[in-house]
Design a protein around this motif. Structure first.
Motif, PDB file in Angstrom:
ATOM      1  N   ARG A 187       9.385  -3.013  -5.941  1.00 61.99           N
ATOM      2  CA  ARG A 187       7.977  -2.648  -5.783  1.00 61.99           C
ATOM      3  C   ARG A 187       7.091  -3.517  -6.671  1.00 61.99           C
ATOM      4  NH1 ARG A 187       4.892   1.669  -3.958  1.00 61.99           N
ATOM      5  NH2 ARG A 187       6.775   2.636  -3.134  1.00 61.99           N
ATOM      6  N   LYS A 188       7.513  -3.728  -7.884  1.00 59.44           N
ATOM      7  CA  LYS A 188       6.757  -4.561  -8.825  1.00 59.44           C
ATOM      8  C   LYS A 188       6.671  -6.001  -8.319  1.00 59.44           C
ATOM      9  CE  LYS A 188       6.842  -5.840 -13.749  1.00 59.44           C
ATOM     10  NZ  LYS A 188       7.594  -5.658 -15.025  1.00 59.44           N
ATOM     11  N   ASP A 189       7.814  -6.542  -7.882  1.00 60.94           N
ATOM     12  CA  ASP A 189       7.852  -7.928  -7.418  1.00 60.94           C
ATOM     13  C   ASP A 189       7.065  -8.122  -6.123  1.00 60.94           C
ATOM     14  OD1 ASP A 189       9.339  -8.899  -9.519  1.00 60.94           O
ATOM     15  OD2 ASP A 189      11.257  -8.804  -8.480  1.00 60.94           O
ATOM     16  N   PHE A 190       7.277  -7.237  -5.147  1.00 62.52           N
ATOM     17  CA  PHE A 190       6.636  -7.427  -3.854  1.00 62.52           C
ATOM     18  C   PHE A 190       5.134  -7.195  -3.936  1.00 62.52           C
ATOM     19  CE2 PHE A 190       5.824  -6.415   0.694  1.00 62.52           C
ATOM     20  CZ  PHE A 190       6.286  -7.615   1.220  1.00 62.52           C
ATOM     21  N   THR A 191       4.703  -6.282  -4.791  1.00 65.40           N
ATOM     22  CA  THR A 191       3.263  -6.080  -5.008  1.00 65.40           C
ATOM     23  C   THR A 191       2.630  -7.350  -5.560  1.00 65.40           C
ATOM     24  OG1 THR A 191       3.529  -3.702  -5.386  1.00 65.40           O
ATOM     25  CG2 THR A 191       1.541  -4.730  -6.270  1.00 65.40           C
ATOM     26  N   LEU A 192       3.292  -7.959  -6.543  1.00 63.11           N
ATOM     27  CA  LEU A 192       2.789  -9.219  -7.101  1.00 63.11           C
ATOM     28  C   LEU A 192       2.780 -10.319  -6.048  1.00 63.11           C
ATOM     29  CD1 LEU A 192       1.870 -11.006  -9.441  1.00 63.11           C
ATOM     30  CD2 LEU A 192       4.283 -11.303 -10.066  1.00 63.11           C
ATOM     31  N   PHE A 193       3.841 -10.388  -5.241  1.00 61.89           N
ATOM     32  CA  PHE A 193       3.923 -11.381  -4.170  1.00 61.89           C
ATOM     33  C   PHE A 193       2.724 -11.270  -3.230  1.00 61.89           C
ATOM     34  CE2 PHE A 193       5.100 -12.300   0.224  1.00 61.89           C
ATOM     35  CZ  PHE A 193       5.564 -13.604   0.130  1.00 61.89           C
ATOM     36  N   LEU A 194       2.373 -10.058  -2.841  1.00 63.58           N
ATOM     37  CA  LEU A 194       1.242  -9.851  -1.936  1.00 63.58           C
ATOM     38  C   LEU A 194      -0.074 -10.296  -2.578  1.00 63.58           C
ATOM     39  CD1 LEU A 194       2.205  -6.322  -0.538  1.00 63.58           C
ATOM     40  CD2 LEU A 194       2.348  -8.504   0.690  1.00 63.58           C
ATOM     41  N   LYS A 195      -0.276  -9.966  -3.833  1.00 66.51           N
ATOM     42  CA  LYS A 195      -1.497 -10.366  -4.534  1.00 66.51           C
ATOM     43  C   LYS A 195      -1.633 -11.888  -4.589  1.00 66.51           C
ATOM     44  CE  LYS A 195      -1.904  -6.324  -7.607  1.00 66.51           C
ATOM     45  NZ  LYS A 195      -3.207  -5.864  -7.070  1.00 66.51           N
ATOM     46  N   LEU A 196      -0.534 -12.562  -4.892  1.00 71.81           N
ATOM     47  CA  LEU A 196      -0.551 -14.019  -5.008  1.00 71.81           C
ATOM     48  C   LEU A 196      -0.848 -14.679  -3.674  1.00 71.81           C
ATOM     49  CD1 LEU A 196       2.603 -14.453  -7.280  1.00 71.81           C
ATOM     50  CD2 LEU A 196       0.217 -14.661  -7.992  1.00 71.81           C
ATOM     51  N   ARG A 197      -0.189 -14.215  -2.622  1.00 71.72           N
ATOM     52  CA  ARG A 197      -0.398 -14.839  -1.311  1.00 71.72           C
ATOM     53  C   ARG A 197      -1.806 -14.567  -0.784  1.00 71.72           C
ATOM     54  NH1 ARG A 197       3.877 -15.815  -3.334  1.00 71.72           N
ATOM     55  NH2 ARG A 197       2.433 -17.310  -4.262  1.00 71.72           N
ATOM     56  N   ALA A 198      -2.352 -13.388  -1.056  1.00 75.50           N
ATOM     57  CA  ALA A 198      -3.724 -13.091  -0.641  1.00 75.50           C
ATOM     58  C   ALA A 198      -4.694 -14.042  -1.321  1.00 75.50           C
ATOM     59  CB  ALA A 198      -4.073 -11.643  -0.971  1.00 75.50           C
ATOM     60  N   LYS A 199      -4.425 -14.370  -2.556  1.00 74.83           N
ATOM     61  CA  LYS A 199      -5.256 -15.318  -3.298  1.00 74.83           C
ATOM     62  C   LYS A 199      -5.225 -16.699  -2.645  1.00 74.83           C
ATOM     63  CE  LYS A 199      -7.287 -16.772  -7.280  1.00 74.83           C
ATOM     64  NZ  LYS A 199      -8.566 -16.280  -7.798  1.00 74.83           N
ATOM     65  N   GLU A 200      -4.053 -17.096  -2.157  1.00 77.17           N
ATOM     66  CA  GLU A 200      -3.864 -18.460  -1.655  1.00 77.17           C
ATOM     67  C   GLU A 200      -4.233 -18.622  -0.180  1.00 77.17           C
ATOM     68  OE1 GLU A 200      -0.137 -19.290  -4.734  1.00 77.17           O
ATOM     69  OE2 GLU A 200       0.228 -18.631  -2.674  1.00 77.17           O
ATOM     70  N   LEU A 201      -4.323 -17.521   0.565  1.00 78.64           N
ATOM     71  CA  LEU A 201      -4.645 -17.587   1.987  1.00 78.64           C
ATOM     72  C   LEU A 201      -6.138 -17.769   2.226  1.00 78.64           C
ATOM     73  CD1 LEU A 201      -2.421 -14.805   3.610  1.00 78.64           C
ATOM     74  CD2 LEU A 201      -2.402 -17.226   4.230  1.00 78.64           C
ATOM     75  N   VAL A 202      -6.462 -18.420   3.332  1.00 73.96           N
ATOM     76  CA  VAL A 202      -7.852 -18.501   3.784  1.00 73.96           C
ATOM     77  C   VAL A 202      -8.278 -17.126   4.283  1.00 73.96           C
ATOM     78  CG1 VAL A 202      -7.592 -20.924   4.456  1.00 73.96           C
ATOM     79  CG2 VAL A 202      -7.207 -19.118   6.153  1.00 73.96           C
ATOM     80  N   SER A 203      -9.550 -16.957   4.533  1.00 78.98           N
ATOM     81  CA  SER A 203     -10.052 -15.707   5.100  1.00 78.98           C
ATOM     82  C   SER A 203      -9.379 -15.456   6.447  1.00 78.98           C
ATOM     83  CB  SER A 203     -11.570 -15.799   5.282  1.00 78.98           C
ATOM     84  OG  SER A 203     -12.071 -14.642   5.891  1.00 78.98           O
ATOM     85  N   ASP A 204      -8.889 -14.237   6.662  1.00 79.36           N
ATOM     86  CA  ASP A 204      -8.178 -13.857   7.881  1.00 79.36           C
ATOM     87  C   ASP A 204      -6.868 -14.623   8.069  1.00 79.36           C
ATOM     88  OD1 ASP A 204     -10.133 -11.978   8.699  1.00 79.36           O
ATOM     89  OD2 ASP A 204     -11.365 -13.611   9.474  1.00 79.36           O
ATOM     90  N   GLY A 205      -6.323 -15.196   6.987  1.00 80.97           N
ATOM     91  CA  GLY A 205      -5.046 -15.890   7.075  1.00 80.97           C
ATOM     92  C   GLY A 205      -3.921 -14.936   7.432  1.00 80.97           C
ATOM     93  N   ARG A 206      -2.813 -15.487   7.911  1.00 85.40           N
ATOM     94  CA  ARG A 206      -1.701 -14.685   8.402  1.00 85.40           C
ATOM     95  C   ARG A 206      -0.439 -14.923   7.582  1.00 85.40           C
ATOM     96  NH1 ARG A 206      -1.965 -12.560  13.518  1.00 85.40           N
ATOM     97  NH2 ARG A 206      -0.055 -11.552  12.797  1.00 85.40           N
ATOM     98  N   MET A 207       0.472 -13.946   7.633  1.00 86.33           N
ATOM     99  CA  MET A 207       1.766 -14.072   6.973  1.00 86.33           C
ATOM    100  C   MET A 207       2.820 -13.337   7.801  1.00 86.33           C
ATOM    101  SD  MET A 207       2.776 -13.508   2.975  1.00 86.33           S
ATOM    102  CE  MET A 207       2.210 -11.795   2.847  1.00 86.33           C
ATOM    103  N   VAL A 208       3.945 -14.003   8.040  1.00 84.06           N
ATOM    104  CA  VAL A 208       5.061 -13.422   8.776  1.00 84.06           C
ATOM    105  C   VAL A 208       6.306 -13.575   7.910  1.00 84.06           C
ATOM    106  CG1 VAL A 208       6.469 -13.492  10.866  1.00 84.06           C
ATOM    107  CG2 VAL A 208       4.026 -14.062  10.989  1.00 84.06           C
TER     108      VAL A 208
END
Length: 373
Positions: free
Chosen positions: A192-213
């Motif tokens: 939970r700790k790791d995946f929460t951090l992963f989501l925060k980091l990727r949201a920072k790096e994605l463009v607006s409305d960016g996607r992740m699979v």
């Protein structure tokens, strides 16, 4: 145990390499194709997202061998097909492949060069060494993240188990079952700790409305946690037999904590919703053996696949004499053969592959935040 140093697949092209023993991972990438294609169409249809006429696609935990470029190849083909139907020129595409520094990047680079030569839209292709539990890309720079068979690897094993000297997998069955809730909870907290951090980091790096699979090993939501529902459960079971037979040191076995956790589908959904940076587009559960040739499901092939994934970690912990891994394969084949003769097949086991497609939430911007784990 520092995951950055020991979490990598067997390198090279020899018989025991990941490149030659990754059929399960390849099958899962094929099953991800519809989600990847839908995400590409969504990104390409967003005029503001591609306002600069270029697209950046990044694969996280690419490993090496033929699977390293499989997902980005799907993305390139989907992009070309989308704009071909519109009778428009495709955007310039940058492909970036990430994995930990000890990954076999020599093979990855060769694969990228070959991919770039046959795909006209690919302008930039490169590798990005580092942990996906850290910042990897500039803010608002990536259009699509993809990841397959990687996110069940943790940044580290649960420290509280090590501090309290609680083995992750005890040889004694009664003791193991008694400790199972404690072990499972410790691993769940770390994930939970790791995946929460992963989501925060990727949201920072994605463009607006960016996607992740992404796709990762897990368990069905209606399955109770058991020792075999852990992604590392079978490997630990094999090592436990080896320890009981004197093939490896029992004390060293008791101090082994494999940094892997497989969540349930509902667990994954809950973490994504609580973190809040993404909206869930689609979630799927796959049987890891579905669609695979039966020739890839023999005890020998499965044992070699496990060796390709766990050998660096096992060697780091028990020593790299070669005898340990030869014993691991022999013990694995014997155990898997016994399970097969007892009609314990893959469909009855709780381990599944979870595939998730998400979109960056509209309220999330590129403002500063702490990335401390």
């Amino acid at each position: 145990m520092d995951s950055k140093q020991v979490v990598h697949m067997n390198q090279g092209e020899m018989e025991t390499s990941y490149a030659r023993n990754s059929s399960f991972q390849s099958a899962e990438q094929n099953r991800m194709k519809p989600l990847m294609e839908a995400a590409i169409v969504d990104v390409c249809s967003n005029i503001s997202t591609l306002s600069c006429g270029n697209m950046v696609i990044a694969d996280l935990g690419c490993s090496s061998g033929p699977n390293a470029v499989a997902l980005v190849s799907i993305a390139i083909e989907a992009t070309c097909n989308h704009f071909l139907q519109l009778q428009q020129s495709p955007p310039e595409v940058s492909l970036l492949l990430n994995d930990l520094p000890y990954n076999d990047f020599n093979r990855v680079v060769k694969s990228l060069v070959a991919l770039r030569q046959i795909n006209e839209p690919v302008v930039v292709a490169g590798v990005v060494p580092g942990s996906f539990y850290e910042r990897l890309f500039p803010s608002g720079s990536v259009h699509l993240f993809c990841s397959s068979n990687s996110l069940h690897w943790l940044s580290k094993a649960p420290e509280d188990l090590r501090i309290n000297q609680i083995p992750a997998y005890d040889i004694d069955e009664n003791v193991r079952r008694e400790r199972l809730p404690v072990v499972a909870e410790a691993y769940a907290r770390q994930f939970r700790k790791d995946f929460t951090l992963f989501l925060k980091l990727r949201a920072k790096e994605l463009v607006s409305d960016g996607r992740m699979v992404v796709s990762l090993a897990g368990r069905r939501s209606d399955e109770l946690v058991s020792e075999i529902s852990h992604v590392w459960g079978t490997a630990a079971q094999i090592l436990g037999i080896m320890a009981s037979e004197g093939m490896i040191d029992k004390a060293k076995f008791n101090s082994l904590y494999i940094p892997v956790y497989g969540p349930s589908l509902e667990e994954l959904r809950e973490i994504i919703q609580e973190e809040g940076s993404f909206t869930i587009t689609e979630m799927r559960v796959h049987n890891p053996a579905s669609g695979m040739d039966s020739a890839h499901l023999t005890p020998n092939r499965i044992a070699n696949c496990m060796r390709a994934a766990f050998e660096p970690l096992i060697n780091q912990h028990f020593g790299s004499s070669g005898e340990v891994m030869d014993g691991f394969v022999r013990t694995a084949e014997k155990l898997l053969s016994l399970q097969g003769s007892s009609q314990v097949n893959q469909t009855e086991k709780p381990i599944v592959m979870l595939a998730v497609s998400v979109t960056k939430a509209s309220h999330v911007n590129c403002g500063a935040f702490s990335t401390s784990p």
